[in-house]
Design an enzyme around this catalytic site. Structure first.
Site, PDB file in Angstrom:
ATOM      1  N   CYS A   1       9.453 -12.619 -11.992  1.00  0.00           N
ATOM      2  CA  CYS A   1       9.497 -11.597 -13.035  1.00  0.00           C
ATOM      3  C   CYS A   1       8.432 -11.895 -14.079  1.00  0.00           C
ATOM      4  O   CYS A   1       8.493 -12.906 -14.763  1.00  0.00           O
ATOM      5  CB  CYS A   1      10.883 -11.561 -13.678  1.00  0.00           C
ATOM      6  SG  CYS A   1      10.984 -10.394 -15.043  1.00  0.00           S
ATOM      7  N   LEU A   2       7.463 -11.013 -14.184  1.00  0.00           N
ATOM      8  CA  LEU A   2       6.402 -11.148 -15.178  1.00  0.00           C
ATOM      9  C   LEU A   2       6.322  -9.917 -16.078  1.00  0.00           C
ATOM     10  O   LEU A   2       5.394  -9.769 -16.858  1.00  0.00           O
ATOM     11  CB  LEU A   2       5.055 -11.354 -14.478  1.00  0.00           C
ATOM     12  CG  LEU A   2       4.924 -12.613 -13.633  1.00  0.00           C
ATOM     13  CD1 LEU A   2       3.612 -12.605 -12.866  1.00  0.00           C
ATOM     14  CD2 LEU A   2       5.022 -13.846 -14.503  1.00  0.00           C
TER      15      LEU A   2
END
Length: 162
Positions: free
Chosen positions: A115-116
């Protein structure tokens, strides 16, 4: 972002060519810039005794794979790393995947994609097309590993292969 990260990222060459995998010969120019930037980033890391990944790409430069690792409590935790270059690249950042960690943390999407969204994607969009793969690793994967691996180890979600 800490000062050491800022200093490292400032040394990674910015890319000039705005091209993605569908852009033919212009993509080849972009790919040369990507390789140069990655080589420089690896040199920076080696000089700082911070070597933490290896990557290879397919012939077209659209599929990347390799290994990344993180040292925690004097133990090396190594993970497979893979990603595809999106067709909308460089406007869209690559989705970095650590398949072995799929389902082990809430900071990950299905298939092991890290998750960025909250921290890295806005930074990427502000700096596109100048950011490349080396920037995604330095500003996306490295901080993610630093935050998540200790948590995963301490919670028993991952165990060192002694």
């Amino acid at each position: 972002m800490d000062e050491n990260t800022k200093k490292t990222v400032a040394q990674i060459p910015l890319l000039r060519t705005k091209a993605g995998p569908r852009d033919g010969a212009i993509w080849v120019n972009r790919l040369k810039e990507e390789y140069s930037s990655l080589i420089k980033y690896m040199e920076i890391n080696k000089n700082a005794d911070n070597d933490w990944f290896r990557l290879t790409a397919n012939e077209l430069g659209t599929r990347w794979s390799g290994k990344c690792w993180f040292i925690y409590n004097y133990l090396k935790y190594e993970f497979d790393l893979e990603f595809d270059i999106p067709v909308t690249y460089p406007a869209t950042a690559p989705e970095l995947t650590l398949p072995q960690l799929d389902g082990k943390t809430e900071k990950m999407y299905r298939g092991g994609k890290i998750c960025l969204t909250i921290h890295f994607k806005p930074l990427w969009s502000r700096n596109s097309p100048h950011f490349g793969i080396a920037h995604a690793l330095a500003l996306g994967l490295a901080p993610w590993l630093a935050a998540e691996v200790p948590h995963l180890v301490d919670s028993g979600m991952i165990v060192h292969n002694s």
